[in-house]
Scaffold this motif. Structure first.
Motif, PDB file in Angstrom:
ATOM      1  N   ASN A  95       0.802  -1.202   0.000  1.00 21.37           N
ATOM      2  CA  ASN A  95       0.000   0.000   0.000  1.00 21.37           C
ATOM      3  C   ASN A  95       0.836   1.253   0.000  1.00 21.37           C
ATOM      4  O   ASN A  95       0.331   2.349  -0.164  1.00 21.37           O
ATOM      5  CB  ASN A  95      -0.878   0.016   1.232  1.00 21.37           C
ATOM      6  CG  ASN A  95      -1.986  -0.983   1.073  1.00 21.37           C
ATOM      7  OD1 ASN A  95      -2.340  -1.325  -0.058  1.00 21.37           O
ATOM      8  ND2 ASN A  95      -2.505  -1.461   2.169  1.00 21.37           N
ATOM      9  N   LEU A  96       2.020   1.041   0.244  1.00 25.69           N
ATOM     10  CA  LEU A  96       2.855   2.211   0.366  1.00 25.69           C
ATOM     11  C   LEU A  96       3.222   2.819  -0.968  1.00 25.69           C
ATOM     12  O   LEU A  96       3.438   2.128  -1.956  1.00 25.69           O
ATOM     13  CB  LEU A  96       4.131   1.820   1.104  1.00 25.69           C
ATOM     14  CG  LEU A  96       3.875   1.207   2.471  1.00 25.69           C
ATOM     15  CD1 LEU A  96       5.200   0.904   3.129  1.00 25.69           C
ATOM     16  CD2 LEU A  96       3.040   2.132   3.318  1.00 25.69           C
ATOM     17  N   SER A  97       3.289   4.050  -0.877  1.00 25.17           N
ATOM     18  CA  SER A  97       3.695   4.741  -2.087  1.00 25.17           C
ATOM     19  C   SER A  97       5.202   4.662  -2.115  1.00 25.17           C
ATOM     20  O   SER A  97       5.826   4.205  -1.165  1.00 25.17           O
ATOM     21  CB  SER A  97       3.280   6.206  -2.008  1.00 25.17           C
ATOM     22  OG  SER A  97       3.982   6.816  -0.958  1.00 25.17           O
ATOM     23  N   ILE A  98       5.705   5.137  -3.134  1.00 25.84           N
ATOM     24  CA  ILE A  98       7.148   5.095  -3.199  1.00 25.84           C
ATOM     25  C   ILE A  98       7.760   5.868  -2.069  1.00 25.84           C
ATOM     26  O   ILE A  98       8.717   5.451  -1.443  1.00 25.84           O
ATOM     27  CB  ILE A  98       7.630   5.668  -4.538  1.00 25.84           C
ATOM     28  CG1 ILE A  98       7.207   4.699  -5.621  1.00 25.84           C
ATOM     29  CG2 ILE A  98       9.114   5.869  -4.510  1.00 25.84           C
ATOM     30  CD1 ILE A  98       7.917   4.867  -6.909  1.00 25.84           C
ATOM     31  N   LYS A  99       7.145   6.912  -1.819  1.00 24.59           N
ATOM     32  CA  LYS A  99       7.669   7.720  -0.721  1.00 24.59           C
ATOM     33  C   LYS A  99       7.642   6.948   0.568  1.00 24.59           C
ATOM     34  O   LYS A  99       8.588   6.924   1.337  1.00 24.59           O
ATOM     35  CB  LYS A  99       6.794   8.959  -0.544  1.00 24.59           C
ATOM     36  CG  LYS A  99       7.270  10.127  -1.344  1.00 24.59           C
ATOM     37  CD  LYS A  99       6.519  11.333  -0.869  1.00 24.59           C
ATOM     38  CE  LYS A  99       6.810  12.534  -1.714  1.00 24.59           C
ATOM     39  NZ  LYS A  99       6.014  13.683  -1.260  1.00 24.59           N
ATOM     40  N   GLU A 100       6.521   6.387   0.761  1.00 25.96           N
ATOM     41  CA  GLU A 100       6.389   5.634   1.988  1.00 25.96           C
ATOM     42  C   GLU A 100       7.416   4.523   2.034  1.00 25.96           C
ATOM     43  O   GLU A 100       8.017   4.236   3.055  1.00 25.96           O
ATOM     44  CB  GLU A 100       4.985   5.061   2.083  1.00 25.96           C
ATOM     45  CG  GLU A 100       3.954   6.160   2.231  1.00 25.96           C
ATOM     46  CD  GLU A 100       2.565   5.622   2.025  1.00 25.96           C
ATOM     47  OE1 GLU A 100       1.669   6.099   2.716  1.00 25.96           O
ATOM     48  OE2 GLU A 100       2.385   4.719   1.184  1.00 25.96           O
TER      49      GLU A 100
END
Length: 693
Positions: free
Chosen positions: A197-202
């Motif tokens: 679920n994480l974005s790349i940023k995350e």
DNA sequence: ATTAGGG
DNA sequence: CCCTAAT
């Protein structure tokens, strides 16, 4: 960071953070740091309570990595980083120790959910290089106010199952973005993390939390893999329920998880991913099976051995993390022969999982052919650092020159003595992995005592088998599932020093090429004087934990065993032994007595003293004799028709007899089948034999 | 574990 | 001699 990563990614291996990659990343980070002010605070998914100690492992791993790398690169930056990390490590450790001391075993169970999704195309990676530095900085805007990573924002309040996925939940502290100041915060790693679920940023944040450094890689899959591997590789795993999420594995009733399951990745699931998934699952199993015992015995001495180097430097010992080997094995499994490997793995380590046997065995007794040989393990050059995630490939080889001390004992009957050194004691597993446990008799370094491949024209196959046989097949394909490289070294007379009854062979392998030094096995083949029997004792050190195997081919009681230059110029096969006339006669006698085909019998009864002749040998020889006898025309007497053969000519009488026997048995069988089967049909044959020669 | 045969 | 298949 291109190829290494790409390839790894490409083949879908779970070779996570290879040192190369890490270093690359580090370097890149350094480059980008200035620009990438920070990955803005991102929600890392959900973090529940308590931080884990995984950080330590990570740090240590990283440290190890850095150390190893430093040697090569000698980069100041790396050094600086290393220092920093060391400090951090100590700090973290301290904290943890305190925590443990307080008796608050936070066995927080965090769940990391990693889906097998693999949406990103590998191709992307191809461009990473270029993009990396410019694109990343632009990514997303983030609350600069985001708390620093070091502060755990995900307080205990969050239930383990919770997965606050909200992107507005500033998690990452861009504040700590500076390379050197990056402080890994493992607290974030606790709780459930749904990497998918994480974005790349995350992911970046998570990455940072995991490795204590930032990354600019934008490849989601890469990040996920890295992170998951990083976590997995840490000792934390034991405490953390690592759950690899596929489409089914659901940790909690979490909405988040649900999300994970649906849409996002469900769709594109490259083939390569399945492998990863598989691997991951395996790991999962492993971790689950090897439960948390860490907290109970924080200071438990870790025998895993794979991290000795780092460990020794730290007060608190890690309990044990999936061994490098384990990782390797896993990553090794996926390809084609996954079945076999797995089977072997399971078979070998009784538990079906990693065997915790220690890798370091200073002294070891090996029983060879009834003889006990003491092997000594020297560690001349403490080299070898464990990296977070080991790549299948032996990246770093022992640098230290090593010497082998061979000691020959006049004891045995073996003509050839072999010592096998297992360079990496940590590669033990699938022993009887198919005979294909490739053996590379690679020894092409300068020293004369190092035999060249050509030295053994007969081919590696033979050599390999010989070695295997010499070791009784069990020990040889060590426990190594992967290919084993063998360095064959022949100790020439000059290198053998007699000492009373024993000979010492001092081998200085400093000249051995790097490649050679990376071999898994070093076989020392000593062939001193003809009748000298000996066994080998040896000590080899490379800093790595290595296992020494001593082998003494106690089967051969004669000379030419290993590679034998034939008087007539040729080089005979390693184990070839010329058949002597007496042997031939024995053979004939045996056949006449027991019948062709009863080779094991003949071997046992007639060739008891000829250990090197196997029943198969007898059979083969008989076959040859037969052929010769048939080819032999009646009138030819005295010697075998073949003249200029190095081989000893077989007296006509014998050939004659052979033919007789052949005919007779061939005839007798059909007719006297009943007789034969019933009792001893061979006897009568025997009568005929006698009298020749 | 042995054998039989092919390589 | 080695390797493998079949027993």
């Amino acid at each position: 960071m291109p190829l290494s990563n790409l390839q790894l990614e490409g083949d879908g291996r779970i070779v996570p953070a290879t040192d190369d990659e890490l270093i690359e990343s580090l370097l890149i980070d350094e480059k980008c740091e200035m620009h990438v002010v920070a990955d803005p605070g991102q929600t890392v998914g959900c973090i529940s309570n308590e931080e884990s100690s995984s950080g330590i492992a990570q740090l240590e791993s990283l440290e190890g990595l850095l150390q190893s790398r430093n040697k090569e690169a000698g980069s100041d930056k790396l050094n600086a980083r290393l220092e920093y990390i060391k400090k951090m490590l100590q700090k973290v450790k301290e904290e943890q120790r305190l925590r443990l001391a307080c008796g608050s075993p936070y066995c927080s169970s965090a769940y990391l959910i990693v889906d097998s999704q693999c949406c990103d195309q590998h191709d992307k990676l191809l461009h990473i290089d270029e993009k990396l530095q410019c694109v990343i900085p632009l990514q997303e805007t983030v609350p600069s106010l985001a708390p620093s990573l070091s502060e755990s924002h995900f307080n205990q309040s969050g239930s383990a199952g919770e997965c606050s996925h909200s992107s507005d939940n500033p998690v990452a502290g861009g504040s700590t973005s500076s390379a050197v100041t990056t402080k890994p915060d493992f607290s974030k790693l606790k709780g459930e993390i749904c990497l998918d679920n994480l974005s790349i940023k995350e992911l970046h944040e998570t990455f940072k939390a995991t490795f204590g450094r930032e990354t600019t890689v934008k490849d989601k899959q890469w990040l996920k893999r890295r992170i998951s591997m990083g976590l997995t590789n840490s000792c934390d795993v034991s405490v953390t329920s690592f759950i690899i999420k596929d489409n089914k594995l659901v940790k909690k009733e979490n909405e988040e998880i649900s999300n994970c399951m649906d849409g996002s990745y469900a769709e594109d699931q490259p083939i390569g991913n399945q492998k990863d998934l598989l691997t991951s699952l395996n790991q999962l199993d492993y971790h689950q099976v090897v439960p948390e015992k860490r907290l109970e015995n924080p200071s438990l001495d870790d025998n895993s051995g794979s991290d000795d180097h780092q460990t020794e430097q730290r007060a608190a010992k890690r309990v044990r993390k999936p061994t490098k080997r384990y990782i390797e094995e896993l990553s090794e499994v996926e390809p084609k022969e996954s079945n076999g490997r797995l089977m072997n793995l399971a078979k070998n380590s009784g538990h079906g999982l990693i065997s915790l046997k220690s890798h370091v065995r200073p002294v070891r007794n090996v029983i060879l052919g009834g003889r006990t040989v003491v092997t000594r393990l020297d560690s001349l050059g403490g080299y070898g650092i464990q990296v977070p995630c080991v790549s299948r490939v032996r990246r770093s080889r022992p640098r230290k020159n090593f010497m082998a001390l061979l000691k020959f004992n006049p004891s045995g009957m073996g003509t050839e003595a072999m010592l096998v050194k297992k360079v990496h004691g940590d590669h033990s597993f699938p022993p009887d992995d198919e005979k294909e446990s490739r053996v590379f008799l690679k020894a092409n370094s300068t020293p004369e005592h190092v035999v060249h491949q050509k030295f053994n024209p007969s081919g590696t196959g033979t050599e390999a088998t010989s070695i295997k046989k010499a070791f009784g097949d069990h020990s040889f394909p060590p426990d190594d599932g992967k290919e084993s490289r063998v360095l064959k070294v022949i100790s020439t007379p000059e290198h053998v020093h007699h000492q009373g009854d024993a000979c010492h062979c001092l081998l200085d392998l400093k000249e051995v090429s790097e490649y050679e030094r990376g071999v898994d096995l070093v076989v020392f083949i000593g062939m001193p004087e003809k009748d000298k029997q000996f066994s080998v004792m040896s000590a080899i050190g490379l800093g790595h934990n290595m296992e020494l195997k001593c082998m003494n081919s106690s089967g051969d009681s004669d000379d030419n065993v290993v590679t034998v230059p034939t008087p007539k110029g040729g080089i005979r096969r390693k184990h070839h032994r010329a058949w002597t006339l007496t042997e031939v006669m024995k053979l004939v006698e045996g056949v006449s007595s027991y019948g062709a085909g009863r080779w094991s019998e003949i071997k046992r009864l007639e060739f008891a003293s000829y250990s090197y002749r196997t029943s198969v040998d007898l059979k083969d020889k008989w076959r040859n004799l037969l052929k010769a006898s048939l080819a032999q025309t009646p009138q030819d007497n005295g010697m075998n028709s073949r003249k200029n053969t190095g081989a000893m000519p077989i007296p006509a009488p014998i050939l004659l007899k052979v033919r007789e026997l052949a005919e007779m048995q061939a005839q007798v069988l059909p007719n006297l089948s009943s007789t034969k089967i019933a009792g001893s049909p061979r006897k009568n044959v025997h009568e005929k034999q006698t009298g020749f020669l």
